[in-house]
Design an enzyme around this catalytic site. Structure first.
Site, PDB file in Angstrom:
ATOM      1  N   ASP A  89      48.529  77.644  73.493  1.00 30.34           N
ATOM      2  CA  ASP A  89      49.469  76.630  73.969  1.00 30.34           C
ATOM      3  C   ASP A  89      50.905  76.911  73.554  1.00 30.34           C
ATOM      4  O   ASP A  89      51.779  76.042  73.679  1.00 30.34           O
ATOM      5  CB  ASP A  89      49.023  75.245  73.498  1.00 30.34           C
ATOM      6  CG  ASP A  89      47.757  74.795  74.210  1.00 30.34           C
ATOM      7  OD1 ASP A  89      47.669  75.032  75.426  1.00 30.34           O
ATOM      8  OD2 ASP A  89      46.861  74.241  73.564  1.00 30.34           O
ATOM      9  N   ASP A 155      43.225  75.094  80.680  1.00 27.39           N
ATOM     10  CA  ASP A 155      44.607  74.715  80.389  1.00 27.39           C
ATOM     11  C   ASP A 155      45.543  75.920  80.321  1.00 27.39           C
ATOM     12  O   ASP A 155      46.741  75.811  80.609  1.00 27.39           O
ATOM     13  CB  ASP A 155      44.711  73.979  79.050  1.00 27.39           C
ATOM     14  CG  ASP A 155      43.683  72.874  78.863  1.00 27.39           C
ATOM     15  OD1 ASP A 155      42.528  73.061  79.296  1.00 27.39           O
ATOM     16  OD2 ASP A 155      44.013  71.855  78.243  1.00 27.39           O
TER      17      ASP A 155
END
Length: 376
Positions: A89, A155
């Site tokens: 991320d 994601d």
């Protein structure tokens, strides 16, 4: 229908009030209407900075620039002093902070940080498996944690733009090659044949051999976790924007069809489309917001009735979110959107405001108004 200017005023007024209270802290999710913070940004820290950059684009008010930059010391410390706390991320954290800063202001210091962040993300590439490792090993010896050595999650498709952007800025094709390799691997594993998506997929970290899919934050391994479906729509749309690879556009369009076929009549999805009792299931306003922003990006690459369907969804869902899922009548509530669903199986951050839901709501509004510099 509400005029978008009314929605912009709601967004920017509340964001400014929140900024006066938050200082350099990074909000993550609300409890009883008050945002709680993540010390080092967790995976969500970039969304607060990105929300402020969008607010600057929407208003021209330079106080939002100052607010966005107030949190930079925390993100800088994480990147340079404790890089072991970073996972895939990195894209979410640094694209909506330092990349956004560079795109809007030309800040050369922000450019350096953003490229350093891209380097850290590229280092997570598993050559054998042709994927970017998503999560770190959280607990030595724990079977699930150990599988993280070979785990991808859907994601990450939304983290790849950091690499695509870095390749364009520097001319270094390695960034792009890694991003394309990961997208290709996801396309053949985490994206199922019916264009639904697993949340995660596990590989042998040594040989790179694909093993099995899991849906960690969804109802069941084979279920359709709604937020994961929206990550797939937007992730592959952005991958197409950077590459022109028709296979990526095909995935995005088909994942969008699945989402629109399954979404509830008010356009706000259940937290998982496969739950056994939809009437009692929680909604996820964050998934609706991500879908709106993603479909507005997808409209750039399709025509006719398909484009109209995406535009209609995005316009209507922004209105529905504002009218039925926002705090526009409650000045004391710090979030923008209510009824977000963070991690239902773990019982975490359910029926609350989520900073990424707030961010993508604002991004969708900004896209409808043609404000586009921040985006991935």
């Amino acid at each position: 229908m509400n005029n978008l200017s009314t929605i912009v005023s709601f967004i920017t007024d509340k964001t400014k009030r929140n900024a006066a209270k938050y200082g350099d802290r990074l909000p993550a999710h609300t409890k009883d209407g008050v945002y709680e913070f993540s010390e080092n940004g967790f995976w969500t820290g970039g969304f607060w900075t990105g929300l402020n950059w969008l607010s600057y684009e929407l208003t021209g008010d330079e106080s939002f620039i100052r607010t966005a930059r107030d949190s930079y010391p925390r993100l800088l410390k994480r990147l340079y002093d404790t890089p072991e706390t970073l996972d895939h991320d990195i894209g979410f954290l640094y694209s909506l902070s330092f990349v956004a800063d560079y795109k809007i202001t030309g800040n050369p210091e922000a450019l350096k940080v953003a490229l350093d962040a891209a380097d850290r993300l590229a280092e997570r590439f598993n050559e054998k498996g042709q994927f970017i490792q998503a999560w770190n090993v959280w607990k030595q010896g724990d079977p699930f944690s150990e599988e993280n050595r070979g785990r991808i999650i859907i994601d990450c498709m939304y983290n790849l733009p950091l690499l695509f952007w870095a390749s364009e800025i520097t001319g270094n094709q390695t960034y792009r090659q890694i991003a394309e390799s990961h997208a290709n691997t996801c396309m053949s594993t985490i994206i199922r044949s019916d264009f639904t998506a697993y949340h995660t997929f596990v590989f042998d970290p040594v040989t790179g051999e694909p093993k099995f899919g899991q849906t960690h934050q969804g109802y069941a391994d084979e279920s359709v976790w709604s937020r994961g479906q929206t990550w797939a729509i937007g992730g592959y749309t952005h991958a197409y924007r950077y590459t022109g690879n028709d296979a990526y556009l095909n995935v995005a369009r088909n994942c969008a069809k699945v989402f629109l076929d399954k979404v509830e009549p008010d356009l706000i999805p259940l937290w998982d489309f496969s739950v056994p009792d939809p009437k009692t299931a929680k909604r996820d306003s964050s998934a609706a917001a991500i879908a709106a922003a993603s479909l507005l990006e997808l409209t750039k690459f399709v025509e006719g009735s398909e484009r109209s369907a995406y535009e209609t969804y995005a316009n209507q869902v922004v209105q529905n979110l504002f009218e039925m899922y926002s705090t526009n009548h409650d000045e004391t509530h710090e979030g923008l959107l209510i009824h977000g669903c963070g991690h239902h199986p773990a019982g975490k951050n359910i029926d609350c405001s989520l900073i990424y839901g707030d961010y993508y709501f604002v991004e969708a509004v900004a896209r409808l108004l043609g404000k586009t510099k921040v985006y991935w």
